[in-house]
Design a protein around this motif. Structure first.
Motif, PDB file in Angstrom:
ATOM      1  N   PRO A   1      92.720  -8.536 -59.584  1.00 57.89           N
ATOM      2  CA  PRO A   1      92.801  -7.182 -59.023  1.00 57.89           C
ATOM      3  C   PRO A   1      91.509  -6.401 -59.276  1.00 57.89           C
ATOM      4  CG  PRO A   1      94.764  -7.715 -60.291  1.00 57.89           C
ATOM      5  CD  PRO A   1      93.774  -8.796 -60.570  1.00 57.89           C
ATOM      6  N   GLY A   2      91.073  -5.690 -58.265  1.00 58.89           N
ATOM      7  CA  GLY A   2      89.868  -4.871 -58.381  1.00 58.89           C
ATOM      8  C   GLY A   2      88.577  -5.620 -58.192  1.00 58.89           C
ATOM      9  N   VAL A   3      88.632  -6.938 -58.009  1.00 63.43           N
ATOM     10  CA  VAL A   3      87.424  -7.743 -57.827  1.00 63.43           C
ATOM     11  C   VAL A   3      87.355  -8.190 -56.372  1.00 63.43           C
ATOM     12  CG1 VAL A   3      86.180  -9.831 -58.498  1.00 63.43           C
ATOM     13  CG2 VAL A   3      87.464  -8.526 -60.213  1.00 63.43           C
ATOM     14  N   VAL A   4      86.326  -7.761 -55.646  1.00 59.05           N
ATOM     15  CA  VAL A   4      86.090  -8.179 -54.258  1.00 59.05           C
ATOM     16  C   VAL A   4      84.659  -8.683 -54.199  1.00 59.05           C
ATOM     17  CG1 VAL A   4      86.091  -7.511 -51.845  1.00 59.05           C
ATOM     18  CG2 VAL A   4      87.703  -6.431 -53.436  1.00 59.05           C
ATOM     19  N   ASP A   5      84.503  -9.964 -54.095  1.00 50.73           N
ATOM     20  CA  ASP A   5      83.168 -10.560 -54.145  1.00 50.73           C
ATOM     21  C   ASP A   5      82.372 -10.237 -52.883  1.00 50.73           C
ATOM     22  OD1 ASP A   5      81.222 -12.199 -55.469  1.00 50.73           O
ATOM     23  OD2 ASP A   5      81.637 -13.735 -53.956  1.00 50.73           O
ATOM     24  N   GLU A   6      83.028 -10.233 -51.731  1.00 53.84           N
ATOM     25  CA  GLU A   6      82.347  -9.991 -50.461  1.00 53.84           C
ATOM     26  C   GLU A   6      83.125  -8.949 -49.675  1.00 53.84           C
ATOM     27  OE1 GLU A   6      82.524 -13.890 -48.959  1.00 53.84           O
ATOM     28  OE2 GLU A   6      80.765 -14.620 -50.043  1.00 53.84           O
ATOM     29  N   PRO A   7      82.965  -7.667 -49.988  1.00 48.27           N
ATOM     30  CA  PRO A   7      83.741  -6.622 -49.315  1.00 48.27           C
ATOM     31  C   PRO A   7      83.289  -6.431 -47.874  1.00 48.27           C
ATOM     32  CG  PRO A   7      82.133  -5.644 -50.769  1.00 48.27           C
ATOM     33  CD  PRO A   7      82.056  -7.121 -51.007  1.00 48.27           C
ATOM     34  N   MET A   8      84.214  -5.917 -47.062  1.00 44.76           N
ATOM     35  CA  MET A   8      83.906  -5.637 -45.663  1.00 44.76           C
ATOM     36  C   MET A   8      83.801  -4.144 -45.386  1.00 44.76           C
ATOM     37  SD  MET A   8      85.976  -8.427 -43.372  1.00 44.76           S
ATOM     38  CE  MET A   8      87.583  -8.109 -44.081  1.00 44.76           C
ATOM     39  N   TYR A   9      84.356  -3.329 -46.275  1.00 45.99           N
ATOM     40  CA  TYR A   9      84.277  -1.885 -46.077  1.00 45.99           C
ATOM     41  C   TYR A   9      84.181  -1.217 -47.442  1.00 45.99           C
ATOM     42  CZ  TYR A   9      89.281  -2.023 -47.181  1.00 45.99           C
ATOM     43  OH  TYR A   9      90.490  -2.215 -47.794  1.00 45.99           O
ATOM     44  N   ASN A  10      83.756   0.034 -47.442  1.00 45.28           N
ATOM     45  CA  ASN A  10      83.555   0.764 -48.686  1.00 45.28           C
ATOM     46  C   ASN A  10      84.898   1.115 -49.313  1.00 45.28           C
ATOM     47  OD1 ASN A  10      82.146   2.030 -50.721  1.00 45.28           O
ATOM     48  ND2 ASN A  10      81.919   3.961 -49.600  1.00 45.28           N
ATOM     49  N   GLY A  11      85.014   0.914 -50.610  1.00 52.42           N
ATOM     50  CA  GLY A  11      86.251   1.209 -51.317  1.00 52.42           C
ATOM     51  C   GLY A  11      87.330   0.151 -51.139  1.00 52.42           C
ATOM     52  N   GLN A  12      86.948  -1.054 -50.751  1.00 51.61           N
ATOM     53  CA  GLN A  12      87.940  -2.121 -50.514  1.00 51.61           C
ATOM     54  C   GLN A  12      88.658  -2.489 -51.795  1.00 51.61           C
ATOM     55  OE1 GLN A  12      86.439  -5.487 -48.366  1.00 51.61           O
ATOM     56  NE2 GLN A  12      88.255  -6.748 -48.725  1.00 51.61           N
TER      57      GLN A  12
ATOM     58  N   ASN B   1      62.407 -12.202 -55.344  1.00 49.73           N
ATOM     59  CA  ASN B   1      63.539 -12.689 -56.146  1.00 49.73           C
ATOM     60  C   ASN B   1      64.699 -11.687 -56.097  1.00 49.73           C
ATOM     61  OD1 ASN B   1      62.283 -10.675 -57.524  1.00 49.73           O
ATOM     62  ND2 ASN B   1      62.230 -11.750 -59.508  1.00 49.73           N
ATOM     63  N   ASP B   2      64.820 -10.976 -55.003  1.00 48.32           N
ATOM     64  CA  ASP B   2      65.849  -9.952 -54.885  1.00 48.32           C
ATOM     65  C   ASP B   2      67.222 -10.585 -54.647  1.00 48.32           C
ATOM     66  OD1 ASP B   2      63.949  -7.459 -54.496  1.00 48.32           O
ATOM     67  OD2 ASP B   2      63.239  -9.073 -53.156  1.00 48.32           O
ATOM     68  N   ASP B   3      68.242  -9.937 -55.197  1.00 51.59           N
ATOM     69  CA  ASP B   3      69.620 -10.323 -54.886  1.00 51.59           C
ATOM     70  C   ASP B   3      70.010  -9.775 -53.521  1.00 51.59           C
ATOM     71  OD1 ASP B   3      69.875 -11.574 -57.315  1.00 51.59           O
ATOM     72  OD2 ASP B   3      70.669  -9.775 -58.322  1.00 51.59           O
ATOM     73  N   LEU B   4      71.046 -10.372 -52.964  1.00 57.96           N
ATOM     74  CA  LEU B   4      71.528  -9.909 -51.663  1.00 57.96           C
ATOM     75  C   LEU B   4      72.026  -8.469 -51.748  1.00 57.96           C
ATOM     76  CD1 LEU B   4      72.156 -10.640 -48.709  1.00 57.96           C
ATOM     77  CD2 LEU B   4      74.407 -11.447 -49.471  1.00 57.96           C
ATOM     78  N   ALA B   5      72.628  -8.101 -52.890  1.00 58.18           N
ATOM     79  CA  ALA B   5      73.126  -6.730 -53.049  1.00 58.18           C
ATOM     80  C   ALA B   5      71.987  -5.725 -53.054  1.00 58.18           C
ATOM     81  CB  ALA B   5      73.942  -6.616 -54.338  1.00 58.18           C
ATOM     82  N   ASP B   6      70.794  -6.123 -53.560  1.00 62.02           N
ATOM     83  CA  ASP B   6      69.652  -5.215 -53.564  1.00 62.02           C
ATOM     84  C   ASP B   6      69.124  -4.971 -52.151  1.00 62.02           C
ATOM     85  OD1 ASP B   6      69.836  -5.119 -56.327  1.00 62.02           O
ATOM     86  OD2 ASP B   6      68.471  -6.818 -56.587  1.00 62.02           O
ATOM     87  N   LYS B   7      69.182  -6.002 -51.327  1.00 64.32           N
ATOM     88  CA  LYS B   7      68.607  -5.888 -49.983  1.00 64.32           C
ATOM     89  C   LYS B   7      69.581  -5.278 -48.982  1.00 64.32           C
ATOM     90  CE  LYS B   7      67.664 -10.312 -49.977  1.00 64.32           C
ATOM     91  NZ  LYS B   7      67.195 -11.626 -49.499  1.00 64.32           N
TER      92      LYS B   7
ATOM     93  N   PHE C   1      78.595  -1.612 -50.656  1.00 60.66           N
ATOM     94  CA  PHE C   1      80.059  -1.729 -50.742  1.00 60.66           C
ATOM     95  C   PHE C   1      80.498  -2.385 -52.043  1.00 60.66           C
ATOM     96  CE2 PHE C   1      80.562  -1.968 -45.834  1.00 60.66           C
ATOM     97  CZ  PHE C   1      80.291  -0.610 -45.764  1.00 60.66           C
ATOM     98  N   GLY C   2      79.563  -2.904 -52.810  1.00 63.74           N
ATOM     99  CA  GLY C   2      79.895  -3.571 -54.053  1.00 63.74           C
ATOM    100  C   GLY C   2      79.992  -5.068 -53.872  1.00 63.74           C
ATOM    101  N   GLY C   3      80.269  -5.768 -54.955  1.00 65.47           N
ATOM    102  CA  GLY C   3      80.388  -7.214 -54.892  1.00 65.47           C
ATOM    103  C   GLY C   3      79.034  -7.881 -54.857  1.00 65.47           C
ATOM    104  N   SER C   4      79.042  -9.197 -54.734  1.00 64.33           N
ATOM    105  CA  SER C   4      77.782  -9.944 -54.735  1.00 64.33           C
ATOM    106  C   SER C   4      77.000  -9.756 -53.447  1.00 64.33           C
ATOM    107  CB  SER C   4      78.069 -11.442 -54.938  1.00 64.33           C
ATOM    108  OG  SER C   4      78.871 -11.932 -53.868  1.00 64.33           O
ATOM    109  N   GLY C   5      77.699  -9.500 -52.348  1.00 65.49           N
ATOM    110  CA  GLY C   5      76.994  -9.353 -51.080  1.00 65.49           C
ATOM    111  C   GLY C   5      76.819  -7.925 -50.653  1.00 65.49           C
ATOM    112  N   ASP C   6      77.484  -7.012 -51.300  1.00 64.88           N
ATOM    113  CA  ASP C   6      77.352  -5.590 -50.995  1.00 64.88           C
ATOM    114  C   ASP C   6      77.794  -5.247 -49.566  1.00 64.88           C
ATOM    115  OD1 ASP C   6      76.900  -3.314 -52.384  1.00 64.88           O
ATOM    116  OD2 ASP C   6      74.806  -3.102 -51.775  1.00 64.88           O
TER     117      ASP C   6
END
Length: 892
Positions: free
Chosen positions: A712-723, A678-684, A689-694
């Protein structure tokens, strides 16, 4: 290209010449085409100018030459070309066909301008007199000939009527009684039976009327006489020539019988009103007299025709001679008229001397001075000429670009929208590359583009012939844009190769890098790559893989690809236009424009829109197979464990599979995480990188870009660290740039203005008024830029929309006209091919070319040029004989 980037340097000069040498000076300057004169007599009307009499004489000569041209046109004669304009300007101008000729080389002839006009006037006056006399005589002869033709027709038709129709009608009218004479009996229905007498004769009027007036003529007679007359018509087979217009008119013979003097007067008035020609005939009972009149008229008709043909032959030979020289004479008159019209702009400050001023191209300044000095030396005048620069302040300099055959079309393309300011960055330099390219992006198809490319090559092949031909407006426009059309076709073929689209079909030129398990795949089958992801062998060498044209997700893939390309091209072009604004500010030394307009604009555009392009390329460059695999739970004993697709770097190791401790459900991620079920995608995901997909899931770019401003400051699916932090910083930069763009420049302008004004009330009011105007202007520019960046970016999506429409239309035409008829029979296929060819030519090769052209035109005029282009310059209009002759309709 550097000369095309900014307009030519201009100098404002003063030119003082001797009045006797002025004509030769301007004749030489007209060849140079390097100076634009300023009118120094703006308060004088055209009729108060010094050389108005010479201009009127030139106008009169032009009238005569137009008369010659019309007469030649009446005979179907084409005016012979006077040759090349450059050769004409460099050679003596022969004035007539006689042995007498004058050389009129500007500044080098023995004959002065006055003598030249006098010689032309004498010669053309003679030819005009001859032609007018022959025309008058021809009109007289034609009128006489027409009268004899009409009389001959009237005699023949009347005799035939009295010999055949009249007796038969008389017998019918009398109920079988024989007629005792050649005349008809009473034809009117009124009166007693005793009033009808066989010997009673009716009066008649005979003549000729136009066939088109026949019905109205007959109706008018019936109404005017209340039916108390009898009218008969007979058509004339041979058309009659109108002596005034020369046109052919269909006519018919009429005979009107009546029995009243009052009716006769009415009939004569009606004939005059309809321009009917009346003819008096002898007594039709006297057959010998009628035959004698027919014979005499026929002989006169032959004689009149002989004289008329002789007159026409004389006129034709005269017009044939005039057609050989009319165009050359016209060029000479236009040249002389231009000289005297320009002399009217000069001012006579000192007796015997004329002073003129104007703009000259800097590099031609020495040529202008040399031409003026040479003209004075040829005239052997002791008083020297004077050509020198006028100290500043100058009027606004005109704009001039030196173009060639290739660049001319693109420069006119920009000039149609507006003339660049003096020394302003020229949009045409960039348009020459971007316009055909963006057209190709919209029209991209190998087959259709090849047709357009061949059309451009055909125009280039006939370039020399068309240069010397007289072209209509449409053909002339195609000829002027021949290089543009060729480039449009080339880039359409190039874009078609990128799209791998030829008449809506994909071309497997290099072998597809995808393959199906079955040789004959069915719906739902999935194709697999033949090589390893990221390996060069897995990439199609050029353009898109043809497998996408048969894929179920073809439309989804092409939409995503073309939409992103459209956004990239649009932002790059708009950002380039903004950079040109900065180059203009640096060149003209506008410090405030550079610091408080250009820099805030660049900051705003880069922080939001250039960042959008960066995200697109980042998404394309990231190995999402590897990232998503790194967050996927796999059984270490399965076949997928140890796949080479995993290339992520974790703990300094790249692509290394790590088995987990097995505390969870027995599955592990490639980097060693034990899955619990039952792991979230961010856990795996190992990226953190943060967000729901990490960072392990590809983002929706549209959502990411919208959230920059709305969340502002909310990135659900970041592509790089610190986005998230980076996007907050970019948003802050964009937010600061807008008030700086709005307020900074008006503030510093008001401070500069306050240092130049005294502090009394009136000037303070003026200062407040000026500051208000500056604020309004700056607010408009700020709103236009900020909102324009958003709307213009959306406007570039037309590149995607038109490309999609073009490919889908081609697909529909192919499937409905060709594929649907192939399995019917050969005749249906033949018909289908005709439909396919017709719709392809009419819709895709004509309408769609025009549509893509207009949309590319709009992208340059609005989206690109409004970032830096003012379009309020003044076009350089040099004093040029060559341009004058071209504008008059002469061949190039």
């Amino acid at each position: 290209m550097s000369r095309w980037f900014r307009s030519e340097h201009m100098e404002y000069i003063s030119l003082i010449v001797n009045e006797d040498a002025a004509h030769d000076c301007l004749a030489d300057l007209g060849k140079l085409a390097a100076i634009q004169f300023t009118d120094l007599n703006p308060d004088l009307t055209p009729f108060q100018r010094r050389y108005v009499s010479y201009v009127r004489r030139c106008d009169e000569l032009e009238r005569k030459l137009r008369f010659f041209a019309n007469e030649c046109d009446n005979f179907g004669l084409t005016l012979e070309s006077a040759g090349d304009i450059d050769a004409f300007l460099d050679s003596p101008s022969v004035l007539g066909s006689s042995a007498r000729s004058l050389t009129s080389g500007a500044g080098k002839s023995d004959a002065t301008g006055t003598q030249l006009l006098e010689s032309l006037e004498v010669e053309l006056e003679g030819y005009e007199g001859q032609l007018k006399e022959l025309n008058a005589y021809s009109e007289k002869l034609t009128r006489e000939y027409n009268e004899k033709v009409e009389l001959q027709e009237v005699l023949e038709k009347a005799r035939r009527f009295f010999m055949s129709d009249a007796p038969r009608m008389a017998v019918s009218e009398l109920g079988g009684r024989k007629s005792s004479g050649a005349r008809t009996d009473a034809l009117l229905s009124g009166g007693d039976d005793e009033a009808r007498d066989m010997d009673m004769r009716f009066s008649s009027i005979t003549g000729v009327v136009a066939t088109e007036e026949k019905v109205r003529f007959e109706r008018m007679i019936f109404r005017a006489t209340r039916g108390n007359c009898y009218v008969r018509f007979a058509p004339i087979k041979q058309a009659i020539t109108d002596p005034e217009t020369g046109s052919l008119i269909e006519k018919c013979v009429f005979i009107v019988f009546f029995k009243s003097l009052s009716i006769e007067a009415k009939l004569k008035k009606i004939c005059d009103a309809f321009f009917a020609h009346r003819y008096s005939l002898p007594d039709m009972d006297d057959a010998p007299a009628v035959d004698r009149m027919l014979t005499e008229n026929a002989q006169e008709l032959v004689d009149s025709r002989t004289v008329l043909l002789k007159n026409q032959d004389t006129r034709f030979r005269l017009c044939q001679m005039l057609s050989q020289h009319t165009e050359r004479w016209t060029w000479i008159v236009l040249r002389e008229k231009a000289v005297y019209h320009t002399l009217n702009m000069f001012k006579a400050d000192v007796s015997g001397m004329l002073r003129g001023e104007g703009w000259v191209i800097s590099e031609s300044f020495d040529d202008v001075r040399m031409s003026v000095n040479r003209a004075h030396s040829d005239m052997d005048h002791n008083m020297p000429s004077h050509v020198d620069q006028v100290p500043k302040p100058w009027p606004t300099p005109p704009t001039h670009f030196t173009t060639n055959k290739f660049t001319y079309g693109y420069q006119e393309f920009v000039n149609t929208y507006g003339i660049p300011r003096y020394r302003e960055a020229n949009p045409a330099l960039f348009t020459a590359a971007t316009f055909p390219f963006l057209f190709g992006v919209m029209y991209g198809d190998i087959g259709h583009g090849l047709f357009l490319f061949c059309a451009g090559l055909y125009l280039l092949w006939n370039e020399e012939k068309n240069d010397k031909a007289k072209l209509d407006e449409m053909t002339g426009g195609l000829h002027a844009g021949r290089y543009m059309i060729t480039m449009m076709g080339f880039f359409a073929v190039y874009a078609g190769l990128v799209y791998n689209d030829c008449f809506s079909l994909g071309l497997n030129l290099f072998g597809s890098r995808w393959a199906f398990e079955n040789e004959e795949p069915e719906d739902g089958d999935v194709a697999e790559m033949t090589g390893t992801y990221g390996d060069g062998s897995s990439v199609y060498p050029f353009g898109l893989d043809p497998i996408w044209h048969v894929a179920a997700n073809e439309l989804l893939f092409f939409n995503s690809f073309k939409m992103k390309l459209s956004v990239i091209f649009g932002i790059v072009q708009m950002f380039s236009g903004t950079c040109l604004k900065g180059l203009n500010a640096i060149y003209f030394g506008k410090r405030l424009d550079f610091l408080f307009e250009f820099l805030p604009m660049v900051a705003f555009a880069a922080s939001l829109f250039v960042y959008m392009v960066v995200l697109i390329f980042m998404k394309w460059s990231i190995n999402w197979n590897s990232r998503m695999l790194s967050a996927t739970c796999l059984d270490p004993a399965s076949d997928g464990w140890g796949s080479v697709d995993y290339q992520e770097t974790v703990n300094g190791q790249t692509g290394v599979w790590v088995e987990c401790d097995g505390n969870g459900d027995g599955t592990c991620t490639p980097w060693g995480y034990s899955c619990q079920g039952n792991d979230d995608l961010a856990d795996k995901c190992p990226l953190d990188f943060g967000g729901s997909g990490d960072g392990c899931q590809p983002p929706n770019l549209i959502t990411s870009l919208i959230n920059i401003a709305l969340a502002p400051g909310v990135v659900d699916e970041p592509m790089y660290n610190g986005q998230a932090g980076m996007q907050n910083l970019l948003l802050a930069i964009a937010g600061i740039s807008v008030p700086m763009l709005l307020c900074a420049k008006p503030y510093f302008l008001s401070k500069e203005a306050s240092t130049h004004h005294h502090s009394h009330d009136e000037e303070e009011d003026d200062e407040d008024h000026g500051l208000g105007e500056i604020l309004i202007h700056q607010a408009i520019e700020t709103i236009e830029f900020v909102l324009g960046m958003v709307s213009n970016t959306a406007s570039y999506l037309r590149l995607w929309a038109l490309s999609l429409a073009h490919s889908e239309l081609a697909t529909v035409f192919w499937e409905k006209a060709i594929l649907s008829t192939l399995n019917v029979n050969w005749f249906a296929t033949f018909i289908g091919y005709g439909i396919f060819a017709g719709t392809t030519f009419g819709v895709l090769l004509c309408m769609d070319v025009l549509e893509c052209f207009l949309h590319a035109l709009r992208l340059h005029w609005v989206e690109f040029q409004n970032k830096f282009f003012h379009a309020d310059g003044v076009r350089f209009a040099p004093y040029s004989f060559k341009q004058i002759l071209k504008d008059a309709g002469s061949p190039n």
